[in-house]
Design a protein around this motif. Structure first.
Motif, PDB file in Angstrom:
ATOM      1  N   GLU A   1       0.826  -1.206   0.000  1.00  0.00           N
ATOM      2  CA  GLU A   1       0.000   0.000   0.000  1.00  0.00           C
ATOM      3  C   GLU A   1       0.863   1.261   0.000  1.00  0.00           C
ATOM      4  O   GLU A   1       0.516   2.272  -0.623  1.00  0.00           O
ATOM      5  CB  GLU A   1      -0.928   0.009   1.215  1.00  0.00           C
TER       6      GLU A   1
ATOM      7  N   ASP B   1       3.011   5.934  -5.470  1.00  0.00           N
ATOM      8  CA  ASP B   1       2.715   6.092  -6.899  1.00  0.00           C
ATOM      9  C   ASP B   1       1.547   7.055  -7.119  1.00  0.00           C
ATOM     10  O   ASP B   1       1.581   7.910  -8.033  1.00  0.00           O
ATOM     11  CB  ASP B   1       2.385   4.734  -7.526  1.00  0.00           C
ATOM     12  N   THR B   2       0.516   6.945  -6.290  1.00  0.00           N
ATOM     13  CA  THR B   2      -0.635   7.853  -6.410  1.00  0.00           C
ATOM     14  C   THR B   2      -0.208   9.285  -6.171  1.00  0.00           C
ATOM     15  O   THR B   2      -0.653  10.218  -6.875  1.00  0.00           O
ATOM     16  CB  THR B   2      -1.728   7.433  -5.416  1.00  0.00           C
TER      17      THR B   2
ATOM     18  N   GLN C   1       1.949   1.763  -3.467  1.00  0.00           N
ATOM     19  CA  GLN C   1       0.844   2.271  -4.296  1.00  0.00           C
ATOM     20  C   GLN C   1       0.509   3.724  -3.945  1.00  0.00           C
ATOM     21  O   GLN C   1       0.228   4.559  -4.838  1.00  0.00           O
ATOM     22  CB  GLN C   1      -0.381   1.386  -4.105  1.00  0.00           C
TER      23      GLN C   1
END
Length: 483
Positions: free
Chosen positions: A365, A371-372, A368
């Motif tokens: 997470e 990356d977001t 991720q």
């Protein structure tokens, strides 16, 4: 009272019997026939016995007068013995001979009876002496038999007591060995408790393992105390057994000495060389017991030994039961604690695995979210140029002259575009902030998970170490005292 060696029926103790000659009829004697007289200077020794010798007094020739002491007419005695006439009659002579024979025969008869009675007395006393000696010898034999009986009883009881004492000493050694063997498991349980105090954080919990370890320590101490008390009781009983053994050995030694002395006395004969006179020994009474108390003394010693043996058997049974019960109880608690350890290790391992799985998800997470955030930043960066274009257009159109400043469709569109882009930027920036917050939260969770995993790993390591220490436990034979 009849004196020993005197027969009251002996002839010389009864009335005197008459001799074998008949009594003679009374006769006249010289005293009756002649009137007695005495010569000067002589006295009559008996009034009836004839005097066979007489002394003759000679009258001196120069004397004209004769000596007449009695005043009787003088008796002129002849100077020559051949002219001496007889003073007794023939009857007196025969009577004197008869009296002499009768007295001699009575003396001979009395002496014969005395000799016969003496021979009977000698035979009776010899028989009595022989019988008394045989009775004494028989009594000595019976006494030796009684001593042999009690000696055999004492020897048998002493052997049984020695065997029981040896068995009791073996039981004591087993108790001491078992108590020493418990020291190792007790030390391991205490070390396990000490090591488990090194757990951290939430894992420092009063779980089943700790409860079982505490109970195990208490059980081991109780078992050790029980065995120690039994060993102390056996030590006291061993002292009682040694006292009983000493009494039996002393009694047996006295019996052996008495048996030797009585056997020596039993073998004495009238022809033995070691016999001697000991005057007054029969008057000295140095005895200290009678047959009843003598037998009771040995019987009391044997009964005391039997009582000690019974108590020893009871103590040995208690020791055996105590060893078996403590061994079984220790094994049960040891197995129960090991099972609690295994369950706890499994629980810690499962929790650790779950935490590690969660950590992996958190890391994913985080990646991720990062990356977001990068995409949001790019999106925000990308929205700046359209906003610049729209605002530049609006600013350029404000330079139109006069009436040309018309709120036409392009003007509305550009304004709308600027507001829209601006709102989009605010939305993207809020989302970017939320993404950053989420990333921080994920990083914090990651740190907590890593810390929790470290705690679980520490607990897992401690419990595994304790289990490795508990792999060595005394076997059942060692726990019941066998080496």
């Amino acid at each position: 009272m009849e004196f020993l060696g005197t027969t009251q029926l002996a002839s010389y103790c009864g009335t005197k019997k008459r001799c074998m000659f008949p009594d003679l009829a009374p006769t006249s004697t010289t005293k009756d026939t002649y009137q007695s007289y005495y010569l000067p200077g002589y006295r009559c020794l008996s009034s009836w016995r004839p005097n066979l010798l007489h002394k003759v007094v000679s009258v001196p020739p120069s004397s004209d007068k004769q000596f007449n002491p009695t005043g009787r007419p003088p008796t002129i005695l002849p100077a020559s013995r051949s002219t001496l006439h007889a003073r007794y009659s023939t009857r007196d002579w025969h009577h004197a001979n008869m009296v002499q024979l009768k007295g001699s025969e009575a003396s001979r008869y009395s002496a014969g009876r005395l000799n016969a009675d003496s021979m009977r007395l000698i035979q009776d006393k010899d028989q009595l002496t022989y019988q008394m000696q045989e009775d004494s010898r028989r009594n000595l034999g019976e006494r030796i038999s009684n001593i042999d009986f009690w000696r055999s009883e004492l020897v048998y009881e002493l052997e049984c007591l020695l065997k029981e004492t040896q068995a009791l000493e073996t039981a004591k050694k087993r108790l001491e060995c078992a108590a020493d063997e418990m020291q190792g498991p007790l030390k391991i349980a205490l070390e396990c408790l000490y090591h488990r105090e090194k757990r951290k954080g939430i894992d420092l919990v009063h779980d089943n393992v700790e409860k079982n370890l505490i109970k195990e320590v208490d059980v081991f101490k109780d078992c050790q105390e029980i065995l120690t008390k039994l060993a102390q009781k056996i030590s006291k009983q061993l002292g009682i057994n040694r006292d009983a053994q000493h009494a039996l050995e002393q009694d047996l030694s006295d019996k052996n000495s008495a048996h030797f002395i009585d056997e020596k006395c039993f073998n004495l004969r009238n022809t033995s060389d070691s016999i001697n006179f000991y005057h007054g020994v029969e008057k000295a009474d140095g005895t200290v017991s009678v047959p009843a108390t003598w037998a009771k003394f040995s019987e009391d010693n044997i009964r005391c030994s039997q009582h000690a043996r019974a108590n020893s058997v009871k103590l040995r049974q208690e020791a055996e039961v105590g060893l078996e019960s403590t061994s079984e109880e220790m094994w049960n608690h040891f197995i129960s604690t090991n099972l609690a350890f295994n369950n706890r290790i499994a629980e810690v391992a499962d929790a650790k695995n779950k935490l590690q799985a969660q950590l992996a998800k958190i890391l994913q997470e985080i990646f991720q979210t990062e990356d977001t955030i990068m995409l949001l930043e790019r999106s925000i960066k990308a929205k700046e140029y359209p906003l610049k274009v729209a605002q530049t257009r609006l600013e350029g159109r404000t330079k139109r002259p006069n009436i040309e400043l018309c709120r036409d469709a392009p003007q509305f569109q550009l304004v709308t575009e600027v507001y829209t882009i601006d709102d989009t930027l605010h939305t993207l920036k809020r989302r970017l902030q939320e993404a950053h917050d989420t990333l921080q939260m994920l990083i914090l969770n990651k740190s907590k998970l890593e810390q929790e995993i470290s705690v679980k790993a520490n607990s897992f390591f401690i419990d595994k170490k304790c289990m490795d220490m508990r792999k060595v436990f005394p076997s059942t034979p060692r726990l019941i005292g066998y080496t």
